[in-house]
Write an enzyme that holds these catalytic residues in place. Structure first.
Site, PDB file in Angstrom:
ATOM      1  CD  GLU A 166      11.154 -85.414  96.461  1.00 46.21           C
ATOM      2  OE1 GLU A 166      10.249 -86.276  96.985  1.00 46.21           O
ATOM      3  OE2 GLU A 166      11.055 -85.046  95.590  1.00 46.21           O
ATOM      4  CD  GLU A 364      12.750 -86.599  91.242  1.00 41.54           C
ATOM      5  OE1 GLU A 364      11.681 -86.355  91.486  1.00 41.54           O
ATOM      6  OE2 GLU A 364      13.444 -87.180  91.985  1.00 41.54           O
TER       7      GLU A 364
HETATM    8  C1  BG6 Z   1       9.363 -87.088  93.174  1.00 39.81           C
HETATM    9  C2  BG6 Z   1      10.117 -88.396  93.485  1.00 39.81           C
HETATM   10  O1  BG6 Z   1       9.003 -86.487  94.439  1.00 39.81           O
HETATM   11  O2  BG6 Z   1       8.136 -86.962  92.513  1.00 39.81           O
HETATM   12  C3  BG6 Z   1       9.830 -89.404  92.394  1.00 39.81           C
HETATM   13  O3  BG6 Z   1      11.297 -87.957  93.707  1.00 39.81           O
HETATM   14  C4  BG6 Z   1       8.492 -89.290  91.850  1.00 39.81           C
HETATM   15  O4  BG6 Z   1      10.060 -90.733  92.884  1.00 39.81           O
HETATM   16  C5  BG6 Z   1       8.078 -88.037  91.592  1.00 39.81           C
HETATM   17  O5  BG6 Z   1       8.060 -90.255  90.928  1.00 39.81           O
HETATM   18  C6  BG6 Z   1       6.636 -87.879  90.741  1.00 39.81           C
HETATM   19  O6  BG6 Z   1       5.667 -88.088  91.807  1.00 39.81           O
HETATM   20  P1  BG6 Z   1       4.693 -89.174  91.406  1.00 39.81           P
HETATM   21  O7  BG6 Z   1       4.076 -89.524  92.873  1.00 39.81           O
HETATM   22  O8  BG6 Z   1       3.753 -88.424  90.540  1.00 39.81           O
HETATM   23  O9  BG6 Z   1       5.487 -90.145  91.088  1.00 39.81           O
END
Ligand code: BG6
Length: 461
Positions: A166, A364
């Site tokens: 990202e 993801e």
């Molecule tokens: C993604 C990231 O955007 O979202 C992760 O690559 C992150 O590192 C994941 O943990 C979830 O977001 P958050 O802020 O709820 O942990």
């Protein structure tokens, strides 16, 4: 109805070094911006939990690799911590880190799990941040040298490399929206950082190509699909602007080899154009990736602004649109974001139609839930909401694949509950629950469900 995926489809999960390994102090690791910020600006982190308390991958990696194998994963993404490998960001390599990453990679390969290795997941070494981070061109060079060190050391054990996770986030969250260190709020500086990250990506790909390393190289991007409130021209314009700033700015540079012309015009008009040389532009034009990772969590819904922006304030893409709260939208209230599985289908179509149907995978996707202990029954988190989330997203993806999308796999965020930027352990995402007091990791119902999906190459509904 049966949803079947190809035999060689990548199934797995993703994590990152800072979020899983943790800040360890006796093994030569240098500090990164998260180690620093979670101590120094401790009140910005949920319950003040720092990087010292993560899911203990550094100590427990053998156990975690067994857990991945237990889930029948054939692939797994994590990142190398730049500040662990090269504590000062440049120069001396930390031998304990070299050994650790060899052990992790060997452990994965031995278990038949392909390592997908990312080089940068928001984790600038503090020494590099002290000289300006990605605002400073010297840090681009340092990053490319670090990438070469990784390719040289681990190249024969990794078949999929990723330059950044990202890339928009360190620029946007660190230099415009006050969420990541260094907590600067200045659009032009954010734009400069983003441009330099693009150059760092191109530089690392160049090093990879010139070194003729085996395997493939790509990048992980977060492509939030933008939906206008209506077909009214003012709403359409708002959507176009949100897409231009937050998606096309980066996507066009990485996937088409040039920045959108319209963006340049607007940035010049508002005196927000960062320094970009013709050499920079030709490097961007020459760089191509082999594989794209897409992180998808939520859509972006926008409408025409209801009020005029304060043009005495900080320039921002939000001068051109308002966020839109669609009536009836389904929310993940723990994180305050909308759940919209069809967004994944729309992303797949966009890649297919606008970006040459490049090989890609879902790098993801997941759902972070607060207070998951409320769902523990007989010692196991019964996370049916996560199973439903997965089913719905996989169905959307399946449809896109049926229609010709070159999607090669699906990685869930994440395999064990992990520490997160700002939210620390507030929202849990894992297939395994992590007990913060004992460190015990217990499979959730969704983990067992996902394992069955992998074994059956799909699922029926
Ligand atoms: C993604 C990231 O955007 O979202 C992760 O690559 C992150 O590192 C994941 O943990 C979830 O977001 P958050 O802020 O709820 O942990």
């Amino acid at each position: 109805m049966k949803y079947t995926f190809s035999k060689d489809f990548f199934w797995g999960a993703a994590t990152s070094a800072t979020q899983s390994e943790g800040r360890t102090t006796t093994d030569g690791k240098g500090e990164n911006i998260w180690d620093y910020a979670s101590k120094k600006f401790n009140d910005r982190f949920y319950e003040g939990v720092t990087t010292a308390s993560t899911s203990r991958f550094y100590e427990d990696y053998q156990g975690d690799l067994d857990r991945l194998a237990d889930l029948s994963f054939n692939s797994f993404r994590t990142s190398i911590s730049w500040s662990r490998l090269i504590p000062e960001g440049v120069g001396q390599v930390n031998p304990e880190a070299v050994q650790f990453y060899h052990n992790v990679l060997d452990g994965l390969n031995k278990r038949g799990i392909k390592p997908f290795i990312n080089l940068y997941h928001f984790d600038m070494p503090m020494k590099m941040q002290e000289i300006g981070g990605f605002e400073n061109k010297a840090v681009i060079k340092a990053y490319c040298d670090y990438a070469k060190t990784c390719f040289d050391l681990f190249g024969d054990k990794v078949s999929y490399w990723f330059t950044f996770n990202e890339p928009m986030i360190p620029a946007e969250a660190g230099y415009l929206h006050d969420r990541h260190y260094p907590y600067i709020v200045d659009f032009k500086r954010a734009a400069q950082v983003l441009h330099h990250i693009v150059l760092a990506h191109c530089g690392a790909v160049k090093v990879f190509r010139e070194g003729q390393y085996s395997g493939k190289i790509g990048i992980i991007m977060d492509v939030i699909p933008v939906y206008p409130r209506s077909q009214n021209p003012a709403d359409l314009k708002a959507a176009e602007m949100a897409d231009l700033f937050y998606t096309r700015s980066l996507n066009d540079a990485i996937l088409k080899g040039h920045y959108p012309e319209k963006l340049k015009v607007i940035l010049n008009q508002y005196d927000q154009m960062p320094e970009v040389s013709t050499d920079d532009l030709s490097l961007i034009a020459q760089t191509r990736i082999d594989i794209l990772g897409i992180n998808y969590y939520r859509p972006r819904r926008v409408k025409a602004r209801d009020s005029l922006p304060n043009t005495n304030g900080v320039f921002s893409p939000e001068w051109f649109y308002d966020n839109y709260e669609m009536p009836g939208r389904r929310m993940n209230t723990s994180r305050g974001i909308e759940i919209y599985p069809n967004g994944l289908y729309d992303i797949a179509k966009k890649i297919q139609n606008e970006y040459g149907n490049i090989d890609w995978f879902v790098s993801e996707n997941g759902i972070g839930i607060e207070g998951e202990e409320a769902f523990i029954n007989n010692g196991i988190v019964e996370d049916d909401y996560r199973i439903k989330f997965l089913e719905e997203h996989l169905i959307a993806l399946h449809q896109a694949i049926e229609e010709g999308s070159n999607c090669l796999g699906y990685h869930m965020w994440t395999f064990v509950d992990c520490w997160s930027w700002q939210n620390a352990f507030k929202n849990r995402y894992g297939f395994y629950r992590m007990d913060l007091h004992t460190g015990k990791k217990t499979i959730k119902k969704s983990g067992l469900w996902f394992k069955n999906v992998i074994l059956n190459q799909g699922f029926s509904l």
